[in-house]
Design a protein around this motif. Structure first.
Motif, PDB file in Angstrom:
ATOM      1  N   UNK A  52       0.782  -1.012  -0.003  1.00  0.00           N
ATOM      2  CA  UNK A  52       0.113  -0.133   0.117  1.00  0.00           C
ATOM      3  C   UNK A  52       0.866   1.216   0.015  1.00  0.00           C
ATOM      4  N   UNK A  53       1.751   1.501   0.865  1.00  0.00           N
ATOM      5  CA  UNK A  53       2.678   2.760   0.905  1.00  0.00           C
ATOM      6  C   UNK A  53       3.547   2.612  -0.564  1.00  0.00           C
ATOM      7  N   UNK A  54       4.038   1.443  -1.090  1.00  0.00           N
ATOM      8  CA  UNK A  54       4.601   1.419  -2.396  1.00  0.00           C
ATOM      9  C   UNK A  54       3.697   1.960  -3.387  1.00  0.00           C
ATOM     10  N   UNK A  55       2.334   1.736  -3.399  1.00  0.00           N
ATOM     11  CA  UNK A  55       1.611   2.072  -4.510  1.00  0.00           C
ATOM     12  C   UNK A  55       1.412   3.443  -4.183  1.00  0.00           C
ATOM     13  N   UNK A  56       1.298   4.193  -3.067  1.00  0.00           N
ATOM     14  CA  UNK A  56       1.350   5.570  -3.302  1.00  0.00           C
ATOM     15  C   UNK A  56       2.622   6.316  -3.796  1.00  0.00           C
ATOM     16  N   UNK A  57       3.683   5.725  -3.582  1.00  0.00           N
ATOM     17  CA  UNK A  57       5.035   6.216  -4.203  1.00  0.00           C
ATOM     18  C   UNK A  57       4.995   6.269  -5.664  1.00  0.00           C
ATOM     19  N   UNK A  58       4.176   4.985  -6.098  1.00  0.00           N
ATOM     20  CA  UNK A  58       4.019   4.612  -7.541  1.00  0.00           C
ATOM     21  C   UNK A  58       3.372   5.620  -8.093  1.00  0.00           C
ATOM     22  N   UNK A  59       1.957   6.011  -7.440  1.00  0.00           N
ATOM     23  CA  UNK A  59       1.326   7.044  -7.903  1.00  0.00           C
ATOM     24  C   UNK A  59       1.910   8.243  -8.223  1.00  0.00           C
ATOM     25  N   UNK A  60       2.730   8.807  -7.423  1.00  0.00           N
ATOM     26  CA  UNK A  60       3.093   9.997  -7.250  1.00  0.00           C
ATOM     27  C   UNK A  60       4.328  10.328  -8.135  1.00  0.00           C
ATOM     28  N   UNK A  61       5.413   9.327  -8.257  1.00  0.00           N
ATOM     29  CA  UNK A  61       6.380   9.541  -8.977  1.00  0.00           C
ATOM     30  C   UNK A  61       6.533   8.837 -10.308  1.00  0.00           C
ATOM     31  N   UNK A  62       5.647   7.819 -10.374  1.00  0.00           N
ATOM     32  CA  UNK A  62       5.633   6.942 -11.776  1.00  0.00           C
ATOM     33  C   UNK A  62       4.375   7.316 -12.428  1.00  0.00           C
ATOM     34  N   UNK A  63       3.187   7.320 -12.107  1.00  0.00           N
ATOM     35  CA  UNK A  63       1.859   7.237 -12.722  1.00  0.00           C
ATOM     36  C   UNK A  63       1.333   8.761 -12.972  1.00  0.00           C
ATOM     37  N   UNK A  64       2.240   9.657 -12.305  1.00  0.00           N
ATOM     38  CA  UNK A  64       1.608  11.011 -12.375  1.00  0.00           C
ATOM     39  C   UNK A  64       1.785  11.669 -13.655  1.00  0.00           C
ATOM     40  N   UNK A  65       2.717  11.471 -14.272  1.00  0.00           N
ATOM     41  CA  UNK A  65       2.857  11.978 -15.795  1.00  0.00           C
ATOM     42  C   UNK A  65       1.739  11.485 -16.871  1.00  0.00           C
ATOM     43  N   UNK A  66       1.376  10.198 -16.708  1.00  0.00           N
ATOM     44  CA  UNK A  66       0.373   9.497 -17.407  1.00  0.00           C
ATOM     45  C   UNK A  66      -1.245  10.050 -16.856  1.00  0.00           C
ATOM     46  N   UNK A  92      -5.614  13.887 -17.971  1.00  0.00           N
ATOM     47  CA  UNK A  92      -6.085  15.373 -17.484  1.00  0.00           C
ATOM     48  C   UNK A  92      -6.073  16.089 -18.824  1.00  0.00           C
ATOM     49  N   UNK A  93      -5.130  16.364 -19.318  1.00  0.00           N
ATOM     50  CA  UNK A  93      -4.846  17.439 -20.702  1.00  0.00           C
ATOM     51  C   UNK A  93      -5.740  17.113 -21.763  1.00  0.00           C
ATOM     52  N   UNK A  94      -6.086  15.745 -21.801  1.00  0.00           N
ATOM     53  CA  UNK A  94      -7.082  15.355 -23.034  1.00  0.00           C
ATOM     54  C   UNK A  94      -8.280  16.034 -22.874  1.00  0.00           C
ATOM     55  N   UNK A  95      -8.869  16.470 -21.897  1.00  0.00           N
ATOM     56  CA  UNK A  95     -10.354  16.684 -21.678  1.00  0.00           C
ATOM     57  C   UNK A  95     -10.114  18.310 -21.130  1.00  0.00           C
ATOM     58  N   UNK A  96      -9.179  18.611 -20.176  1.00  0.00           N
ATOM     59  CA  UNK A  96      -8.965  19.811 -19.883  1.00  0.00           C
ATOM     60  C   UNK A  96      -7.659  20.574 -20.266  1.00  0.00           C
ATOM     61  N   UNK A 138      -4.425  20.064 -10.609  1.00  0.00           N
ATOM     62  CA  UNK A 138      -5.684  19.074 -10.649  1.00  0.00           C
ATOM     63  C   UNK A 138      -4.841  17.630 -10.823  1.00  0.00           C
ATOM     64  N   UNK A 139      -3.925  17.485 -11.506  1.00  0.00           N
ATOM     65  CA  UNK A 139      -3.424  16.293 -11.583  1.00  0.00           C
ATOM     66  C   UNK A 139      -3.100  15.862 -10.156  1.00  0.00           C
ATOM     67  N   UNK A 140      -2.191  16.884  -9.448  1.00  0.00           N
ATOM     68  CA  UNK A 140      -1.953  16.290  -7.963  1.00  0.00           C
ATOM     69  C   UNK A 140      -3.053  15.768  -7.213  1.00  0.00           C
ATOM     70  N   UNK A 141      -4.133  16.621  -7.260  1.00  0.00           N
ATOM     71  CA  UNK A 141      -5.323  16.427  -6.535  1.00  0.00           C
ATOM     72  C   UNK A 141      -5.744  15.060  -6.944  1.00  0.00           C
ATOM     73  N   UNK A 142      -5.869  14.701  -8.073  1.00  0.00           N
ATOM     74  CA  UNK A 142      -6.334  13.272  -8.342  1.00  0.00           C
ATOM     75  C   UNK A 142      -5.326  12.095  -7.942  1.00  0.00           C
ATOM     76  N   UNK A 143      -3.922  12.479  -8.039  1.00  0.00           N
ATOM     77  CA  UNK A 143      -3.138  11.346  -7.269  1.00  0.00           C
ATOM     78  C   UNK A 143      -3.246  11.655  -6.060  1.00  0.00           C
ATOM     79  N   UNK A 144      -3.260  12.503  -5.211  1.00  0.00           N
ATOM     80  CA  UNK A 144      -3.430  12.309  -3.685  1.00  0.00           C
ATOM     81  C   UNK A 144      -4.900  11.859  -3.477  1.00  0.00           C
ATOM     82  N   UNK A 145      -5.930  11.882  -4.270  1.00  0.00           N
ATOM     83  CA  UNK A 145      -7.181  11.134  -3.888  1.00  0.00           C
ATOM     84  C   UNK A 145      -7.148   9.681  -4.280  1.00  0.00           C
ATOM     85  N   UNK A 146      -6.246   9.207  -5.057  1.00  0.00           N
ATOM     86  CA  UNK A 146      -6.023   7.891  -5.177  1.00  0.00           C
ATOM     87  C   UNK A 146      -5.159   7.420  -4.268  1.00  0.00           C
TER      88      UNK A 146
END
Length: 276
Positions: free
Chosen positions: A192-206, A211-215, A221-229
């Protein structure tokens, strides 16, 4: 090509072209015989880039730094975006004051202009709305900030470390009718903590690209969604730990709880953005 041809290609005036040359942003060659400027295709491309960046309000100094590769284009545009956002807020506030002046029953002339009157009037509900906008957007940015992510990730790590020694060797991760049907090794809780690191530093660009495709591309907003996950991950972790000892909890309730805070902040901030 001569300066007249450059004017036609770039849409710039002769005075602007000579100004950029004087600022050493372009350096056309001089004809050996008559001293006339001879512009190349590269000079034209440089002028077009300069003119485009100037339409964004980027300073000549920053353009000069870009040409010398002393700063990145991303950093310059990011800085200018913040400047434009601030100017947009100030212009919106100025428009409110103009509306109040035009709506005044007695339209005073310059000699009888009472500044305090309009400022004091604007210090009522309008100022309250501005403060509310600042509070909502501020909380929105705080939720997407690195501090919030660190707090969630640290919570996941500490919860996993504290629960690990007392967890059974195999912990349930899937239930059907309140009965566990799928198990994993207890050390999987450390994912679980490893997934948090993965979201922030690996999946954040994706996530940012999606987000940029729609807005318009928005890092907040990207950081907001990452922290929500990441919050969702923390809730699932606690759900697994609690249900390792007892069953019957409904995961849907836990997921709804995890969505309440970020969803509320998102709706409040979106409403303020719409009325800015």
């Amino acid at each position: 090509m001569n300066i007249k041809a450059v004017e036609e290609k770039t849409g710039l005036t002769r005075a602007n072209i000579r100004f950029y040359e004087k600022e050493n942003l372009i350096a056309p060659h001089r004809h050996a015989g008559n001293g006339y400027r001879i512009f190349s295709e590269e000079d034209v491309r440089e002028l077009q880039k300069i003119a485009y960046l100037r339409t964004l309000g980027i300073s000549l100094e920053d353009i000069r730094l870009l040409k010398h590769h002393e700063v990145s284009l991303h950093d310059v545009v990011k800085k200018q975006k913040k400047v434009l956002e601030k100017q947009s807020q100030e212009l919106a506030w100025a428009a409110v004051l103009c509306e109040r002046m035009l709506a005044a029953p007695d339209r005073a002339d310059y000699d009888h202009l009472d500044i305090e009157r309009y400022l004091s009037e604007a210090d009522g509900p309008v100022m309250d709305r501005r403060r509310l906008a600042g509070d909502s957007l501020g909380l929105f940015r705080l939720w997407g900030g690195l501090i919030t992510w660190s707090a969630i990730s640290l919570f996941c790590l500490l919860a996993a470390a504290a629960a690990l020694p007392s967890l059974p060797d195999r912990i349930p991760v899937q239930w059907s009718g309140g009965v566990p049907v799928s198990y994993v090794n207890r050390f999987a809780i450390l994912a679980c903590p490893a997934v948090c690191v993965l979201f922030r530093f690996c999946l954040r660009p994706a996530i940012g690209q999606r987000v940029a495709q729609h807005l318009a591309s928005d890092e907040v907003l990207t950081d907001f969604l990452v922290n929500g996950l990441c919050l969702l991950t923390a809730v699932i972790e606690i759900f697994i730990i609690v249900n390792a000892y007892r069953t019957g909890s409904d995961v849907r309730v836990w997921l709804c709880v995890s969505a309440v805070i970020p969803a509320g902040l998102f709706l409040a901030a979106a409403g303020q953005w719409r009325h800015r």
